[in-house]
Design an enzyme around this catalytic site. Structure first.
Site, PDB file in Angstrom:
ATOM      1  CG  ASP A 198       1.524   1.074 -17.208  1.00 30.21           C
ATOM      2  OD1 ASP A 198       1.760   0.073 -17.725  1.00 30.21           O
ATOM      3  OD2 ASP A 198       1.872   1.575 -15.810  1.00 30.21           O
ATOM      4  CG  PHE A 205      -4.499   3.391 -19.116  1.00 30.74           C
ATOM      5  CD1 PHE A 205      -5.518   2.891 -19.209  1.00 30.74           C
ATOM      6  CD2 PHE A 205      -3.838   3.410 -20.744  1.00 30.74           C
ATOM      7  CE1 PHE A 205      -6.405   2.601 -20.141  1.00 30.74           C
ATOM      8  CE2 PHE A 205      -4.780   3.278 -21.813  1.00 30.74           C
ATOM      9  CZ  PHE A 205      -5.640   2.904 -21.398  1.00 30.74           C
ATOM     10  CB  CYS A 230       1.740  -5.266 -18.201  1.00 36.01           C
ATOM     11  SG  CYS A 230       0.211  -5.201 -18.503  1.00 36.01           S
ATOM     12  CG  ASP A 248      -6.589   4.614 -13.862  1.00 36.41           C
ATOM     13  OD1 ASP A 248      -5.794   4.330 -13.804  1.00 36.41           O
ATOM     14  OD2 ASP A 248      -7.845   4.432 -13.062  1.00 36.41           O
ATOM     15  CB  SER A 249     -11.833   4.541 -15.743  1.00 39.11           C
ATOM     16  OG  SER A 249     -10.533   3.180 -15.665  1.00 39.11           O
ATOM     17  NE  ARG A 289       6.649   3.967 -10.194  1.00 41.26           N
ATOM     18  CZ  ARG A 289       6.224   3.143 -10.177  1.00 41.26           C
ATOM     19  NH1 ARG A 289       5.340   2.558 -10.819  1.00 41.26           N
ATOM     20  NH2 ARG A 289       6.146   1.840  -9.377  1.00 41.26           N
TER      21      ARG A 289
HETATM   22  N1  SAH Z   1       0.821   3.523 -14.838  1.00 34.80           N
HETATM   23  C1  SAH Z   1       0.659   2.866 -13.643  1.00 34.80           C
HETATM   24  C2  SAH Z   1      -0.435   1.866 -13.233  1.00 34.80           C
HETATM   25  C3  SAH Z   1      -1.270   1.602 -14.400  1.00 34.80           C
HETATM   26  S1  SAH Z   1      -2.192   0.524 -14.409  1.00 34.80           S
HETATM   27  C4  SAH Z   1       1.272   3.105 -12.312  1.00 34.80           C
HETATM   28  O1  SAH Z   1       2.831   3.247 -13.095  1.00 34.80           O
HETATM   29  O2  SAH Z   1       1.325   3.092 -11.442  1.00 34.80           O
HETATM   30  C5  SAH Z   1      -3.379   0.171 -15.245  1.00 34.80           C
HETATM   31  C6  SAH Z   1      -4.567   1.242 -15.371  1.00 34.80           C
HETATM   32  O3  SAH Z   1      -5.434   2.003 -15.968  1.00 34.80           O
HETATM   33  C7  SAH Z   1      -5.208   0.853 -13.983  1.00 34.80           C
HETATM   34  O4  SAH Z   1      -4.998   1.986 -13.109  1.00 34.80           O
HETATM   35  C8  SAH Z   1      -7.070   0.911 -14.082  1.00 34.80           C
HETATM   36  O5  SAH Z   1      -7.516   1.498 -12.941  1.00 34.80           O
HETATM   37  C9  SAH Z   1      -6.608   1.849 -15.410  1.00 34.80           C
HETATM   38  N2  SAH Z   1      -7.866   1.810 -16.330  1.00 34.80           N
HETATM   39  C10 SAH Z   1      -8.115   0.382 -17.263  1.00 34.80           C
HETATM   40  N3  SAH Z   1      -9.014   0.589 -17.862  1.00 34.80           N
HETATM   41  C11 SAH Z   1      -9.304   1.606 -18.014  1.00 34.80           C
HETATM   42  C12 SAH Z   1      -9.777   2.781 -18.920  1.00 34.80           C
HETATM   43  N4  SAH Z   1     -10.287   1.835 -19.949  1.00 34.80           N
HETATM   44  N5  SAH Z   1      -9.863   3.905 -19.218  1.00 34.80           N
HETATM   45  C13 SAH Z   1      -9.276   5.091 -17.829  1.00 34.80           C
HETATM   46  N6  SAH Z   1      -8.709   3.781 -17.264  1.00 34.80           N
HETATM   47  C14 SAH Z   1      -8.388   2.464 -17.393  1.00 34.80           C
END
Ligand code: SAH
Length: 395
Positions: free
Chosen positions: A299, A227, A339, A249-250, A211
């Site tokens: 991510d 995400f 990850c 995000d979803s 970040r």
């Molecule tokens: N970048 C963030 C962490 C991401 S974790 C940070 O630094 O804090 C992964 C995320 O993807 C989660 O919040 C989850 O809700 C989201 N997610 C999972 N599948 C998804 C999709 N198909 N579309 C959008 N978001 C999604």
């Protein structure tokens, strides 16, 4: 004493100090160890090799506590192990920049099945193996004592507990307070962590350094944070002077917290839109609209927890990275992550290369990313090196 005897020729990984013993390597179990109980690990000819915790229901049938045969596994053992883990963090000096740290990182801290994160004065603990669960009370006592935190919230609700035959368990194991918005600070930025309902333990501490990199690269750029969860990268990019951020995000609860996080950071100025949408579909929409970004962060969640799911995961990674390249303006940067334990760094790089090729984009890797310093990787446990990322420059 309870013991586990390996099949002939199956002691190699134990001799290399890999902590997992799979069911297929076991000749027989002697005595009547309880779930999570300790047993001596012996080679086929009876030589003692290690002391391990028994997981009768799991394919990973035992996890090694100590490679010194005869080691006594008791409260003092765990206190010493945890003190080592805490000392490593102190030595790394992250506490000068944040009050949120991973204090115990499972196998890589010699504590198979235990994850502990600190969010200011609240600890969050996950007991993910039968062995860790068996010693829960002693571990909680030692954690409280060593950290000085009076509140410990348990998030033993991960799917992997099922594989161990353990029921989910959540709630305060020690102390009590409102923990749906733990305030933390990371390099001068404020975040609220929902320890009770958030994903994993509430916040993705492993991405902290990345970040910071995104923050340093964001100046003047139009950013897509795909995400985004609770807005970690989005807010870092805004603090770094991004022109505009679209964060997708979803998860509605995650976006709720993301908006609160934005409000908690007066320095994160600029325009931002938090959007609830499916990234796969929304990237297509943005492509069809002809949108272009100077910085894209990808991510996604763990598409492949194990190597067995790597093929489907590869398709998903390819898809989002291909679309990201289409959305990237010339001179733009893509920070792309995986990850998934089941996807190696090598495989990930080849997926990203294939995505650029299919997108018709010429691109260069300019940086490699990993998990931050509070996520050590034990040399005998390469599986601990799960987070990989690339910073790719579009020519
Ligand atoms: N970048 C963030 C962490 C991401 S974790 C940070 O630094 O804090 C992964 C995320 O993807 C989660 O919040 C989850 O809700 C989201 N997610 C999972 N599948 C998804 C999709 N198909 N579309 C959008 N978001 C999604």
């Amino acid at each position: 004493m309870n013991a586990l005897q390996l099949k002939p020729g199956r002691e190699k990984s134990i001799r290399r100090h890999h902590p997992w013993i799979f069911s297929g390597a076991i000749e027989r179990v002697e005595g009547s160890p309880a779930s999570g109980g300790s047993l001596e690990v012996r080679s086929a000819n009876g030589e003692p090799l290690a002391v391990a915790a028994y997981s009768p229901q799991s394919q990973i049938r035992a996890r090694v506590w100590s490679f010194v045969p005869g080691t006594r596994i008791d409260a003092a053992f765990f206190r010493a192990r945890l003190a080592q883990a805490f000392a490593l963090r102190e030595q790394r000096g992250l506490s000068r920049h944040t009050n949120a740290e991973r204090l115990v990182h499972g196998e890589s801290d010699g504590m198979p099945g235990l994850v502990v994160d600190r969010y200011d004065d609240v600890l969050v603990a996950q007991f993910l193996s039968a062995g860790a669960d068996r010693w829960r009370e002693d571990i909680l006592d030692a954690l409280g004592e060593l950290s000085g935190c009076v509140a410990i919230y348990e998030r033993s609700d991960s799917e992997v507990r099922k594989l161990e035959g353990l029921e989910p368990r959540t709630g305060f194991a020690r102390g009590n307070r409102r923990a749906s918005r733990c305030p933390i600070m990371e390099y001068g930025l404020n975040f609220r962590v929902d320890v009770e309902q958030g994903q994993k333990t509430g916040f993705f501490l492993d991405q902290r350094a990345n970040r910071q990199r995104v923050r340093a690269l964001a100046q003047g750029r139009n950013v897509l944070d795909a995400f985004c969860y609770t807005g970690g990268f989005a807010i870092a990019a805004l603090a770094g002077g991004a022109k505009h951020v679209l964060a997708v995000d979803s998860s509605a609860p995650a976006l709720e917290v993301a908006k609160e996080n934005l409000a908690a950071n007066p320095t994160a100025t600029g325009r931002v839109e938090f959007l609830q949408a499916d990234v796969f579909a929304h990237q297509r929409l943005l492509r069809d609209r002809g949108e272009q970004y100077g910085l894209v962060v990808l991510d996604p969640p763990k598409f492949a927890p194990t190597a067995a799911q790597a093929r489907n995961a590869a398709r998903a990674y390819k898809d989002i990275n291909l679309l990201a390249f289409k959305l990237l303006a010339p001179g733009g940067l893509l920070a792309t992550f995986s990850c998934s334990g089941g996807v190696s760094a090598e495989l990930f790089q080849s997926i990203v290369a294939g995505a650029a090729l299919d997108a018709g984009v010429d691109a260069r890797i300019v940086e490699h990313f990993g998990a931050d310093a509070d996520h050590p990787v034990a040399l005998n446990f390469p599986e601990g090196d799960y987070l990989k990322g690339l910073l790719v420059y579009r020519v």
